[in-house]
Design an enzyme around this catalytic site. Structure first.
Site, PDB file in Angstrom:
ATOM      1  N   GLY A  44       0.828  -1.216   0.000  1.00  7.69           N
ATOM      2  CA  GLY A  44       0.000   0.000   0.000  1.00  7.69           C
ATOM      3  C   GLY A  44       0.857   1.258   0.000  1.00  7.69           C
ATOM      4  N   SER A  65      -9.852   0.457   1.036  1.00  4.58           N
ATOM      5  CA  SER A  65     -10.014   1.144   2.319  1.00  4.58           C
ATOM      6  C   SER A  65     -11.271   2.017   2.398  1.00  4.58           C
ATOM      7  CB  SER A  65      -8.773   2.001   2.587  1.00  4.58           C
ATOM      8  OG  SER A  65      -8.779   3.131   1.734  1.00  4.58           O
ATOM      9  N   THR A  74      -8.209  -0.886  12.310  1.00  6.70           N
ATOM     10  CA  THR A  74      -8.992   0.346  12.172  1.00  6.70           C
ATOM     11  C   THR A  74     -10.063   0.514  13.250  1.00  6.70           C
ATOM     12  OG1 THR A  74     -10.735   1.311  10.767  1.00  6.70           O
ATOM     13  CG2 THR A  74     -10.313  -1.004  10.443  1.00  6.70           C
ATOM     14  N   GLU A 131     -12.914   1.223  12.609  1.00  7.80           N
ATOM     15  CA  GLU A 131     -14.148   0.634  12.050  1.00  7.80           C
ATOM     16  C   GLU A 131     -14.466  -0.709  12.711  1.00  7.80           C
ATOM     17  OE1 GLU A 131     -16.537   1.657   9.455  1.00  7.80           O
ATOM     18  OE2 GLU A 131     -15.734   3.510  10.275  1.00  7.80           O
ATOM     19  N   TYR A 149     -16.128  -3.782   4.933  1.00 11.86           N
ATOM     20  CA  TYR A 149     -14.757  -3.352   5.228  1.00 11.86           C
ATOM     21  C   TYR A 149     -14.405  -3.702   6.680  1.00 11.86           C
ATOM     22  CZ  TYR A 149     -10.946  -0.111   6.436  1.00 11.86           C
ATOM     23  OH  TYR A 149      -9.766   0.437   6.904  1.00 11.86           O
ATOM     24  N   LYS A 160     -11.627  -6.393   7.985  1.00 12.39           N
ATOM     25  CA  LYS A 160     -10.524  -5.942   8.839  1.00 12.39           C
ATOM     26  C   LYS A 160     -10.532  -6.668  10.193  1.00 12.39           C
ATOM     27  CE  LYS A 160      -8.065  -2.653   6.710  1.00 12.39           C
ATOM     28  NZ  LYS A 160      -6.598  -2.565   6.663  1.00 12.39           N
TER      29      LYS A 160
HETATM   30  P1  NAP Z   1      -5.398   4.331   0.807  1.00  9.92           P
HETATM   31  O1  NAP Z   1      -4.909   5.719   0.568  1.00  9.92           O
HETATM   32  O2  NAP Z   1      -6.692   3.905   0.245  1.00  9.92           O
HETATM   33  O3  NAP Z   1      -4.248   3.339   0.256  1.00  9.92           O
HETATM   34  C1  NAP Z   1      -4.474   1.966   0.106  1.00  9.92           C
HETATM   35  C2  NAP Z   1      -3.262   1.361  -0.551  1.00  9.92           C
HETATM   36  O4  NAP Z   1      -3.490  -0.049  -0.725  1.00  9.92           O
HETATM   37  C3  NAP Z   1      -2.945   1.902  -1.964  1.00  9.92           C
HETATM   38  O5  NAP Z   1      -1.561   1.966  -2.113  1.00  9.92           O
HETATM   39  C4  NAP Z   1      -3.543   0.831  -2.875  1.00  9.92           C
HETATM   40  O6  NAP Z   1      -2.929   0.770  -4.137  1.00  9.92           O
HETATM   41  C5  NAP Z   1      -3.176  -0.405  -2.064  1.00  9.92           C
HETATM   42  N1  NAP Z   1      -3.948  -1.607  -2.438  1.00  9.92           N
HETATM   43  C6  NAP Z   1      -5.287  -1.737  -2.543  1.00  9.92           C
HETATM   44  N2  NAP Z   1      -5.610  -2.995  -2.870  1.00  9.92           N
HETATM   45  C7  NAP Z   1      -4.432  -3.677  -2.991  1.00  9.92           C
HETATM   46  C8  NAP Z   1      -4.091  -5.007  -3.311  1.00  9.92           C
HETATM   47  N3  NAP Z   1      -5.025  -5.914  -3.574  1.00  9.92           N
HETATM   48  N4  NAP Z   1      -2.781  -5.355  -3.327  1.00  9.92           N
HETATM   49  C9  NAP Z   1      -1.818  -4.438  -3.075  1.00  9.92           C
HETATM   50  N5  NAP Z   1      -2.072  -3.164  -2.765  1.00  9.92           N
HETATM   51  C10 NAP Z   1      -3.373  -2.785  -2.718  1.00  9.92           C
HETATM   52  O7  NAP Z   1      -5.436   4.021   2.359  1.00  9.92           O
HETATM   53  P2  NAP Z   1      -4.737   4.782   3.593  1.00  9.92           P
HETATM   54  O8  NAP Z   1      -5.657   5.830   4.086  1.00  9.92           O
HETATM   55  O9  NAP Z   1      -3.346   5.108   3.255  1.00  9.92           O
HETATM   56  O10 NAP Z   1      -4.771   3.629   4.700  1.00  9.92           O
HETATM   57  C11 NAP Z   1      -3.702   2.707   4.847  1.00  9.92           C
HETATM   58  C12 NAP Z   1      -4.192   1.488   5.594  1.00  9.92           C
HETATM   59  O11 NAP Z   1      -4.678   1.857   6.885  1.00  9.92           O
HETATM   60  C13 NAP Z   1      -5.345   0.739   4.933  1.00  9.92           C
HETATM   61  O12 NAP Z   1      -5.182  -0.622   5.220  1.00  9.92           O
HETATM   62  C14 NAP Z   1      -6.581   1.269   5.635  1.00  9.92           C
HETATM   63  O13 NAP Z   1      -7.623   0.328   5.571  1.00  9.92           O
HETATM   64  C15 NAP Z   1      -6.042   1.455   7.029  1.00  9.92           C
HETATM   65  N6  NAP Z   1      -6.667   2.502   7.844  1.00  9.92           N
HETATM   66  C16 NAP Z   1      -6.787   3.765   7.351  1.00  9.92           C
HETATM   67  C17 NAP Z   1      -7.325   4.755   8.163  1.00  9.92           C
HETATM   68  C18 NAP Z   1      -7.437   6.183   7.699  1.00  9.92           C
HETATM   69  O14 NAP Z   1      -8.170   6.944   8.310  1.00  9.92           O
HETATM   70  N7  NAP Z   1      -6.722   6.592   6.656  1.00  9.92           N
HETATM   71  C19 NAP Z   1      -7.735   4.436   9.462  1.00  9.92           C
HETATM   72  C20 NAP Z   1      -7.564   3.143   9.925  1.00  9.92           C
HETATM   73  C21 NAP Z   1      -7.021   2.180   9.112  1.00  9.92           C
HETATM   74  P3  NAP Z   1      -3.450   1.675  -5.386  1.00  9.92           P
HETATM   75  O15 NAP Z   1      -2.815   3.023  -5.193  1.00  9.92           O
HETATM   76  O16 NAP Z   1      -2.936   0.931  -6.554  1.00  9.92           O
HETATM   77  O17 NAP Z   1      -4.950   1.719  -5.302  1.00  9.92           O
HETATM   78  O1  F7E Z   2     -16.532   8.915   6.062  1.00 12.65           O
HETATM   79  C1  F7E Z   2     -19.805  10.516   6.449  1.00 12.65           C
HETATM   80  C2  F7E Z   2     -19.772   9.008   6.304  1.00 12.65           C
HETATM   81  O2  F7E Z   2     -15.525   7.955   3.998  1.00 12.65           O
HETATM   82  C3  F7E Z   2     -16.571   9.517   7.328  1.00 12.65           C
HETATM   83  C4  F7E Z   2     -11.343   5.083   6.047  1.00 12.65           C
HETATM   84  O3  F7E Z   2     -10.039   5.604   6.008  1.00 12.65           O
HETATM   85  O4  F7E Z   2     -11.701   5.844   8.298  1.00 12.65           O
HETATM   86  C5  F7E Z   2     -12.194   5.926   6.972  1.00 12.65           C
HETATM   87  O5  F7E Z   2     -13.531   5.456   6.906  1.00 12.65           O
HETATM   88  C6  F7E Z   2     -18.003   9.813   7.739  1.00 12.65           C
HETATM   89  C7  F7E Z   2     -18.963   8.645   7.537  1.00 12.65           C
HETATM   90  O6  F7E Z   2     -14.387   7.672   6.257  1.00 12.65           O
HETATM   91  C8  F7E Z   2     -20.066  11.874   3.099  1.00 12.65           C
HETATM   92  O7  F7E Z   2     -21.097   8.482   6.270  1.00 12.65           O
HETATM   93  C9  F7E Z   2     -21.003  12.200   5.022  1.00 12.65           C
HETATM   94  O8  F7E Z   2     -19.823   8.552   8.649  1.00 12.65           O
HETATM   95  O9  F7E Z   2     -14.356   9.855   5.196  1.00 12.65           O
HETATM   96  P1  F7E Z   2     -15.171   8.633   5.270  1.00 12.65           P
HETATM   97  P2  F7E Z   2     -14.807   6.399   7.110  1.00 12.65           P
HETATM   98  O10 F7E Z   2     -15.964   5.715   6.554  1.00 12.65           O
HETATM   99  O11 F7E Z   2     -14.889   6.842   8.539  1.00 12.65           O
HETATM  100  C10 F7E Z   2     -11.668   4.516   8.860  1.00 12.65           C
HETATM  101  C11 F7E Z   2     -11.066   4.600  10.239  1.00 12.65           C
HETATM  102  C12 F7E Z   2     -10.995   3.542   7.973  1.00 12.65           C
HETATM  103  O12 F7E Z   2     -10.384   2.573   8.441  1.00 12.65           O
HETATM  104  C13 F7E Z   2     -11.298   3.634   6.522  1.00 12.65           C
HETATM  105  O13 F7E Z   2     -10.296   2.961   5.758  1.00 12.65           O
HETATM  106  O14 F7E Z   2     -18.483  10.843   6.889  1.00 12.65           O
HETATM  107  N1  F7E Z   2     -20.080  11.225   5.191  1.00 12.65           N
HETATM  108  N2  F7E Z   2     -21.021  12.604   3.755  1.00 12.65           N
HETATM  109  C14 F7E Z   2     -19.477  11.000   4.010  1.00 12.65           C
HETATM  110  N3  F7E Z   2     -18.477  10.168   3.669  1.00 12.65           N
HETATM  111  C15 F7E Z   2     -18.044  10.193   2.373  1.00 12.65           C
HETATM  112  N4  F7E Z   2     -17.030   9.404   2.006  1.00 12.65           N
HETATM  113  N5  F7E Z   2     -18.638  11.012   1.440  1.00 12.65           N
HETATM  114  C16 F7E Z   2     -19.648  11.875   1.751  1.00 12.65           C
HETATM  115  O15 F7E Z   2     -20.139  12.598   0.898  1.00 12.65           O
END
Ligand code: NAP
Ligand code: F7E
Length: 359
Positions: free
Chosen positions: A8, A93, A136, A138, A160, A164
């Site tokens: 990733g 993600s 996460t 989540e 998701y 996870k």
């Molecule tokens: P992101 O921007 O969506 O990046 C996901 C990465 O995974 C990208 O590099 C994507 O590649 C790669 N990927 C997707 N499917 C794959 C596969 N089958 N094989 C290899 N690589 C693959 O996510 P992020 O926000 O950086 O989050 C990083 C990790 O933390 C994820 O596991 C996410 O679920 C977890 N997480 C995120 C948050 C948050 O708030 N950001 C919170 C908690 C946990 P491409 O660029 O080619 O699509």
């Molecule tokens: O939504 C509400 C939506 O898509 C946040 C991922 O990184 O964090 C992320 O997941 C909230 C939700 O993130 C829109 O319904 C309202 O309640 O930014 P989000 P997420 O679903 O919290 C967790 C920790 C991860 O692990 C995940 O990988 O915002 N919301 N209006 C909306 N959300 C989106 N996307 N778009 C809207 O227009």
């Protein structure tokens, strides 16, 4: 020199983590997917620095084609590199998208994690290689306790979250079964200038920048009442590293301990872009109005609602603060929004310039 492998690496966190580890002196390997369009935008800073280093014979950043759903390919890459640390960040993600693609989300987020753990085990690297699993908030989903900490029971609310959940438990299971250094970071939402454009924070900051520069009329959102604990991604990748430097493998909640609504985020983002909002109406009829012009610039559209919602998330980062010495509020909520708006104002402004040069 320590070697790290990041799955990733092209994502938000992967790109920041690669920069962080290179600064720490690591040799960094990243897995990228073959794509018909360019997917290395977030790695451009590293690539340009590395090009110069490579010419001097000091290359420390390497990319490998791969996919975590392909067990043979993952095993080959891990076997060739024999990394000291693996950071498994690869995932589908997006929570909303996981309802449309539950099978693919399962393959990547659950089976992908197993493929990495199993590769390390069968290659005989269990004692050498430490593994970080991107778990996460989540997992807490329909929260059973406020705030959520390491002992709070899980109740995921999306494909998701459920995929996870498998990733979390299989990581813990390999740690307990094979004595591997495998640990979960239970990270709450973290955002940045590099956040994917369909996550709510980035969707808002980009729209606010476009509306402020007259490039977009309106922003349509889903659930404005949703509450999240939003931190800054650059601060959070440090914690991933700290978790693997701890003397024993343990799972940690990583959060700021502050919760804000989507409505509040929207208001502040527009304020930072120079637009004061006032709200009228309730539910699906709620609207955000530009105080100065009277124009409706924010609306609710039910197509952004989720089949099952996570209403609120608030983390308790005490364990990470105490055992890892991590500072959860290095970047405040206001600073985070300001950084995102400054970056998107520039991006939108450049888009205009680029377009003009083609006119
Ligand atoms: P992101 O921007 O969506 O990046 C996901 C990465 O995974 C990208 O590099 C994507 O590649 C790669 N990927 C997707 N499917 C794959 C596969 N089958 N094989 C290899 N690589 C693959 O996510 P992020 O926000 O950086 O989050 C990083 C990790 O933390 C994820 O596991 C996410 O679920 C977890 N997480 C995120 C948050 C948050 O708030 N950001 C919170 C908690 C946990 P491409 O660029 O080619 O699509
Ligand atoms: O939504 C509400 C939506 O898509 C946040 C991922 O990184 O964090 C992320 O997941 C909230 C939700 O993130 C829109 O319904 C309202 O309640 O930014 P989000 P997420 O679903 O919290 C967790 C920790 C991860 O692990 C995940 O990988 O915002 N919301 N209006 C909306 N959300 C989106 N996307 N778009 C809207 O227009």
């Amino acid at each position: 020199m320590k070697k790290a492998l990041i799955t990733g690496v092209t994502g938000q966190d992967g790109s920041y983590l690669a920069e962080f580890l290179l600064e720490k002196g690591y040799e960094v390997h990243g897995i990228i997917r073959r794509s018909s369009s360019y997917n290395q935008e977030r790695l451009e800073d590293i690539m340009s620095k590395e090009e110069a280093e490579a010419l001097k014979g000091h290359q420390r950043f390497y990319l490998h084609y791969g996919d975590v759903t392909d067990a043979l390919n993952i095993t080959k890459i891990i076997g060739d590199i024999r990394p000291d640390e693996i950071y498994n960040l690869a995932a589908q993600s997006h929570v909303r998208v996981s309802f449309d693609m539950p099978g693919y989300t399962l393959d990547t987020d659950a089976k992908g994690t197993l493929n990495i753990l199993e590769a390390v085990r069968i290659l005989g690297l269990s004692e050498k290689t430490k593994i970080y699993q991107a778990s996460t908030s989540e997992l807490f989903g329909k929260v059973q306790e406020v705030p959520q900490k390491e002992t709070t029971p899980f109740y995921p609310r999306s494909p998701y979250g459920v995929a996870k959940l498998y990733g979390f438990w299989i990581t813990k299971n390999y740690r307990e079964s094979y004595n591997m250094f495998a640990a979960n970071g239970i990270l709450f939402n973290h955002e940045s200038e590099r956040r994917g454009e369909t996550f709510v924070t980035r969707k808002i900051t980009l729209a606010a920048a476009r509306i402020a520069q007259g490039k977009q009329k309106k922003l349509c959102l889903g659930n404005l009442d949703s509450l999240r604990d939003w931190g800054y991604a650059k601060d959070y990748v440090e914690c991933m590293w700290l978790i693997l430097q701890h003397d024993k493998p343990e799972d940690f909640v990583i959060a700021t301990g502050e919760m804000h609504s989507v409505r509040e985020f929207t208001e502040l983002a527009f304020k930072n872009a120079g637009i004061e909002l006032k709200w009228t109406g309730k539910g699906i009829e709620e609207k955000g109005i530009n105080k100065k012009t009277g124009e409706v610039i924010v609306e609710v559209d039910s197509k952004f609602f989720r089949p099952a919602e996570v209403d609120q998330l608030l983390g308790n980062p005490t364990k990470a603060k105490t055992l890892l010495g991590w500072n959860p509020t290095k970047t405040s909520f206001n600073e985070l929004i300001k950084k995102m708006i400054i970056s998107d104002m520039k991006k939108v402004n450049n888009e205009q310039k680029i377009k003009k040069s083609f006119d």
